[in-house]
Write a protein that holds these residues in place. Structure first.
Motif, PDB file in Angstrom:
ATOM      1  N   VAL A  61      37.495  36.884  39.540  1.00  0.00           N
ATOM      2  CA  VAL A  61      36.349  36.154  40.059  1.00  0.00           C
ATOM      3  C   VAL A  61      35.234  36.267  39.027  1.00  0.00           C
ATOM      4  O   VAL A  61      34.900  37.367  38.578  1.00  0.00           O
ATOM      5  CB  VAL A  61      35.901  36.741  41.416  1.00  0.00           C
ATOM      6  CG1 VAL A  61      34.684  36.004  41.944  1.00  0.00           C
ATOM      7  CG2 VAL A  61      37.045  36.690  42.417  1.00  0.00           C
ATOM      8  N   ALA A  62      34.678  35.136  38.633  1.00  0.00           N
ATOM      9  CA  ALA A  62      33.655  35.107  37.589  1.00  0.00           C
ATOM     10  C   ALA A  62      32.391  35.830  38.031  1.00  0.00           C
ATOM     11  O   ALA A  62      31.993  35.760  39.199  1.00  0.00           O
ATOM     12  CB  ALA A  62      33.325  33.666  37.218  1.00  0.00           C
ATOM     13  N   TYR A  75      25.858  42.809  42.326  1.00  0.00           N
ATOM     14  CA  TYR A  75      26.177  42.814  43.746  1.00  0.00           C
ATOM     15  C   TYR A  75      25.735  41.493  44.355  1.00  0.00           C
ATOM     16  O   TYR A  75      24.553  41.171  44.371  1.00  0.00           O
ATOM     17  CB  TYR A  75      25.488  43.986  44.438  1.00  0.00           C
ATOM     18  CG  TYR A  75      25.524  43.964  45.947  1.00  0.00           C
ATOM     19  CD1 TYR A  75      26.671  43.594  46.659  1.00  0.00           C
ATOM     20  CD2 TYR A  75      24.404  44.333  46.681  1.00  0.00           C
ATOM     21  CE1 TYR A  75      26.683  43.589  48.040  1.00  0.00           C
ATOM     22  CE2 TYR A  75      24.411  44.339  48.064  1.00  0.00           C
ATOM     23  CZ  TYR A  75      25.555  43.955  48.732  1.00  0.00           C
ATOM     24  OH  TYR A  75      25.576  43.946  50.109  1.00  0.00           O
ATOM     25  N   SER A  76      26.709  40.709  44.846  1.00  0.00           N
ATOM     26  CA  SER A  76      26.412  39.455  45.523  1.00  0.00           C
ATOM     27  C   SER A  76      26.504  39.683  47.030  1.00  0.00           C
ATOM     28  O   SER A  76      27.603  39.915  47.556  1.00  0.00           O
ATOM     29  CB  SER A  76      27.388  38.354  45.105  1.00  0.00           C
ATOM     30  OG  SER A  76      27.201  37.210  45.923  1.00  0.00           O
ATOM     31  N   LYS A  80      29.883  38.999  49.227  1.00  0.00           N
ATOM     32  CA  LYS A  80      30.399  40.311  49.634  1.00  0.00           C
ATOM     33  C   LYS A  80      31.285  40.878  48.529  1.00  0.00           C
ATOM     34  O   LYS A  80      32.424  41.277  48.753  1.00  0.00           O
ATOM     35  CB  LYS A  80      31.171  40.222  50.958  1.00  0.00           C
ATOM     36  CG  LYS A  80      30.354  39.742  52.124  1.00  0.00           C
ATOM     37  CD  LYS A  80      31.189  39.693  53.377  1.00  0.00           C
ATOM     38  CE  LYS A  80      30.370  39.169  54.544  1.00  0.00           C
ATOM     39  NZ  LYS A  80      31.168  39.105  55.766  1.00  0.00           N
ATOM     40  N   ARG A  81      30.729  40.910  47.316  1.00  0.00           N
ATOM     41  CA  ARG A  81      31.512  41.289  46.141  1.00  0.00           C
ATOM     42  C   ARG A  81      30.642  42.020  45.139  1.00  0.00           C
ATOM     43  O   ARG A  81      29.447  41.781  45.049  1.00  0.00           O
ATOM     44  CB  ARG A  81      32.131  40.043  45.506  1.00  0.00           C
ATOM     45  CG  ARG A  81      32.992  40.307  44.302  1.00  0.00           C
ATOM     46  CD  ARG A  81      33.890  39.123  43.984  1.00  0.00           C
ATOM     47  NE  ARG A  81      34.975  38.975  44.932  1.00  0.00           N
ATOM     48  CZ  ARG A  81      36.098  39.691  44.912  1.00  0.00           C
ATOM     49  NH1 ARG A  81      36.291  40.602  44.000  1.00  0.00           N
ATOM     50  NH2 ARG A  81      37.034  39.484  45.803  1.00  0.00           N
ATOM     51  N   SER A  93      36.080  43.630  39.420  1.00  0.00           N
ATOM     52  CA  SER A  93      35.448  43.066  40.607  1.00  0.00           C
ATOM     53  C   SER A  93      36.226  43.450  41.856  1.00  0.00           C
ATOM     54  O   SER A  93      37.450  43.564  41.824  1.00  0.00           O
ATOM     55  CB  SER A  93      35.380  41.539  40.473  1.00  0.00           C
ATOM     56  OG  SER A  93      34.821  40.971  41.629  1.00  0.00           O
ATOM     57  N   PHE A  94      35.503  43.629  42.944  1.00  0.00           N
ATOM     58  CA  PHE A  94      36.152  43.946  44.217  1.00  0.00           C
ATOM     59  C   PHE A  94      35.257  43.554  45.386  1.00  0.00           C
ATOM     60  O   PHE A  94      34.034  43.442  45.227  1.00  0.00           O
ATOM     61  CB  PHE A  94      36.530  45.431  44.297  1.00  0.00           C
ATOM     62  CG  PHE A  94      35.445  46.374  43.853  1.00  0.00           C
ATOM     63  CD1 PHE A  94      34.467  46.822  44.736  1.00  0.00           C
ATOM     64  CD2 PHE A  94      35.401  46.828  42.541  1.00  0.00           C
ATOM     65  CE1 PHE A  94      33.479  47.700  44.316  1.00  0.00           C
ATOM     66  CE2 PHE A  94      34.418  47.708  42.121  1.00  0.00           C
ATOM     67  CZ  PHE A  94      33.446  48.140  43.017  1.00  0.00           C
ATOM     68  N   ALA A  95      35.873  43.332  46.524  1.00  0.00           N
ATOM     69  CA  ALA A  95      35.151  42.968  47.741  1.00  0.00           C
ATOM     70  C   ALA A  95      34.519  44.210  48.354  1.00  0.00           C
ATOM     71  O   ALA A  95      35.020  45.326  48.190  1.00  0.00           O
ATOM     72  CB  ALA A  95      36.102  42.325  48.740  1.00  0.00           C
TER      73      ALA A  95
END
Length: 185
Positions: A61-62, A75-76, A80-81, A93-95
């Motif tokens: 995921v970019a 942190y988005s 939720k990532r 990257s991770f959820a």
């Protein structure tokens, strides 16, 4: 003779219980802090369906545009990532499961870390990396020791952005005191 046999049996039983207790103590004292066990099938709930195409799990995921440059944690809240962006620029990257209190978008610095503590929701957590305190609530990344990711109680103001224990290990190694954290919508 029956009386002396029962005394011997009672003595042997007491000795056996003492040995078992000692061995149990030794086993618990030498157990690893993070025992290796199978990860739950799906500890992170799937993001809500917003009508957008779901990302291909085989493709990374970019990192969100406008999140800055250089080594940083991104942190988005909306996605939720989290992305751990190292010096090479290649992110991990991770959820995550967001808390009920969110920092406003912007740049922050890791101000404190704690190895093990009880979270604001009352559960044991580890690898707490704090970076903001909106509304007087400390916000930081952490993992529940039981490796679950339930949604937070919407009636409570909590600041724990939760992740799996494996992702928490990566965050702990990456985000030291003074590390940059960028929050995006």
């Amino acid at each position: 003779m029956a009386r002396s046999s029962s005394g011997i049996v009672a003595g042997l039983t007491a000795a056996a219980i003492a040995v078992i207790g000692f061995l149990g103590y030794q086993a618990s004292a030498t157990a690893p802090a993070h025992p290796q066990k199978a990860a739950p099938q799906s500890p992170v709930p799937a993001p809500s369906d917003s009508g957008a195409a779901k990302p291909d799990p085989a493709k990374p995921v970019a990192v969100p545009a406008g999140s800055g440059t250089g080594p940083r944690v991104v942190y988005s809240v909306g996605q939720k990532r989290v992305w751990l962006v190292g010096p090479s620029g290649e992110p991990k990257s991770f959820a995550v499961m967001p808390s009920t209190v969110h920092p406003v978008p912007g740049s922050y610095t890791v101000g404190s870390r704690t190895g093990n503590v009880t979270g604001s929701d009352g559960v044991p957590i580890e690898h707490v990396v704090r970076f903001a305190s909106p509304q007087g609530i400390a916000v930081g990344f952490s993992a529940r020791v039981d490796n679950t990711l339930p949604a937070p109680d919407p009636g409570k103001k909590t600041g724990g952005v939760r992740m799996t224990r494996a992702d928490s290990d990566a965050m702990w190694a990456f985000a030291t005191i003074g590390s940059k954290v960028v929050v995006v919508p």
